[in-house]
Design an enzyme around this catalytic site. Sequence first.
Site, PDB file in Angstrom:
ATOM      1  N   ASN A  26      27.613  40.903  38.694  1.00 55.91           N
ATOM      2  CA  ASN A  26      28.717  41.863  38.825  1.00 55.91           C
ATOM      3  C   ASN A  26      29.094  41.939  40.285  1.00 55.91           C
ATOM      4  O   ASN A  26      28.263  42.220  41.142  1.00 55.91           O
ATOM      5  CB  ASN A  26      28.278  43.241  38.311  1.00 55.91           C
ATOM      6  CG  ASN A  26      29.299  44.325  38.620  1.00 55.91           C
ATOM      7  OD1 ASN A  26      30.488  44.054  38.710  1.00 55.91           O
ATOM      8  ND2 ASN A  26      28.837  45.546  38.783  1.00 55.91           N
ATOM      9  N   GLY A  27      30.368  41.693  40.585  1.00 62.18           N
ATOM     10  CA  GLY A  27      30.832  41.741  41.957  1.00 62.18           C
ATOM     11  C   GLY A  27      31.750  40.578  42.255  1.00 62.18           C
ATOM     12  O   GLY A  27      32.275  39.923  41.352  1.00 62.18           O
ATOM     13  N   TYR A  70      37.145  55.643  38.716  1.00 64.76           N
ATOM     14  CA  TYR A  70      37.670  55.021  37.501  1.00 64.76           C
ATOM     15  C   TYR A  70      36.653  54.258  36.658  1.00 64.76           C
ATOM     16  O   TYR A  70      36.541  54.469  35.454  1.00 64.76           O
ATOM     17  CB  TYR A  70      38.817  54.078  37.869  1.00 64.76           C
ATOM     18  CG  TYR A  70      39.412  53.340  36.690  1.00 64.76           C
ATOM     19  CD1 TYR A  70      40.247  53.987  35.786  1.00 64.76           C
ATOM     20  CD2 TYR A  70      39.127  52.001  36.458  1.00 64.76           C
ATOM     21  CE1 TYR A  70      40.794  53.317  34.697  1.00 64.76           C
ATOM     22  CE2 TYR A  70      39.668  51.323  35.379  1.00 64.76           C
ATOM     23  CZ  TYR A  70      40.499  51.980  34.500  1.00 64.76           C
ATOM     24  OH  TYR A  70      41.023  51.322  33.427  1.00 64.76           O
ATOM     25  N   CYS A 130      32.320  44.015  36.178  1.00 64.83           N
ATOM     26  CA  CYS A 130      31.572  43.495  35.036  1.00 64.83           C
ATOM     27  C   CYS A 130      30.409  44.444  34.800  1.00 64.83           C
ATOM     28  O   CYS A 130      30.156  45.350  35.578  1.00 64.83           O
ATOM     29  CB  CYS A 130      31.045  42.086  35.307  1.00 64.83           C
ATOM     30  SG  CYS A 130      32.327  40.843  35.554  1.00 64.83           S
ATOM     31  N   GLY A 155      33.981  45.724  31.101  1.00 63.79           N
ATOM     32  CA  GLY A 155      34.572  44.413  30.895  1.00 63.79           C
ATOM     33  C   GLY A 155      34.753  44.118  29.427  1.00 63.79           C
ATOM     34  O   GLY A 155      33.843  44.356  28.633  1.00 63.79           O
TER      35      GLY A 155
END
Length: 453
Positions: free
Chosen positions: A102-103, A242, A2, A28
């Site tokens: 995020n995570g 990525y 995210c 995201g």
Amino acid sequence: MCGVIGIYSQNDVSKKLFYGLNSLQHRGQEASGICVFNGKDMILDKDMGLVYDNFDEESFLKLKGNVGIGHVRYATAGGSYKYNSQPLLAFSKNREFALAHNGNLVNHQSIRDELEDEGMLFQTAIDTEVILSLVAKYYKGDIVEAVKKTMARIKGAYSVVMLFEDKLIAFRDPNGFRPLLIGRAKNGEVIIASENAPLEIIGTDAIRNVEPSEIIVVDKDGIHSDYFEKDEKKHCIFEYVYFARTDATLDGVNSYNFRRRCGEILSREAPIEADLVIAVPDSGTPAAMGYAQESGIPFAEGLVKNRYMGRTFIKPTAEERELSVKLKLNPLETVLKGKKIILVDDSIVRGTTSKNLIKRMKKAGAKEVHMRIVSPPVKFPCYYGIDTPSRQKLIAANYSVEEMRKKIGADSLAFISMEGMLNATLMKENKFCEACFNGTYAVEPKELVQDEK
């Protein structure tokens, strides 16, 4: 994965949050949201879809405030529904708490069960709500202590931005799995975000990483920093492979330079005679350029990208991913016809994209397609925020390199070595999480592994 952002300013922050989220859109694409504090109340606006689709001038008239947070969602915990979108807003003890994360937590279900046994209700199916619920539960007048007690309970990856009253708060897990940066402008405005792009685009001067286990509070008196217990730093190396934007510099490593060096190293590790080096854009492009320059084989554009498509790896279903690849990348027959091609990509996770591309490139006339991957084989699930929940879905976990080559239809297939990838970071010490490649987890995901069984 995210993307999160938080801004503290003397002026309205809604449009800056909007622009910042746009620069994090690659992290995201399922949902996006903004929450601001207007001096009296918190105002939340979120929906499914892209940032540009969810906000307009009418939104900004409602979202007036000098402090706010934003989120772009890629689902790893909980389904793709509006009620799972972020930021989350809750009311407790005559206070408002808003949070974006995020995570991925590895022990969220056991904590959730415990809280539900105590009578707490949940409005979402995501692990983020566990963080928010714990902060509210532990708040007794000191928000930093509430965060510390929360961090003592939760395990896994979390880079968090939070609103509490007129304060912007941020905290990062002790291993630093997911990125988080903070920047300050000359006028005192503070921006905290998952990558440096929002900070540079919106405008900050000094930028640094939020350190693992660090807790930051920004209010009218400035920036205050505190720490929870420190642990061994293990930043996700797949960020550079990525997820991160090409211009991202996270924890001392620049994504573009890393990817290009990986291509150069792979050219030396796995040389092959060919006519052209072709990239799978965009994350494979710097690596292909590095491979071409090191090998002396010309670099060419052999796949035309539809710039209006999102990222295919983070599409929720296999059918969507396959269709997205066709819509996103189209082989250029005039370049490929009769040529021996080296096709460079960042990774092979499920194998769907590679198989599809090679088949279509050969249909377009490519004589040979030799696949070169600038990360080692992904053999293990990530429990810290990447959607690879089981080994059954990972092609490298179930097949040898030669078997993979046959399955994707390549004339040859080679991956960069772990040593080569780590050397490309130019870091003297290995402070990276490589669990998706070697199965060594810094935080044992017992609860999630049990769920998988």
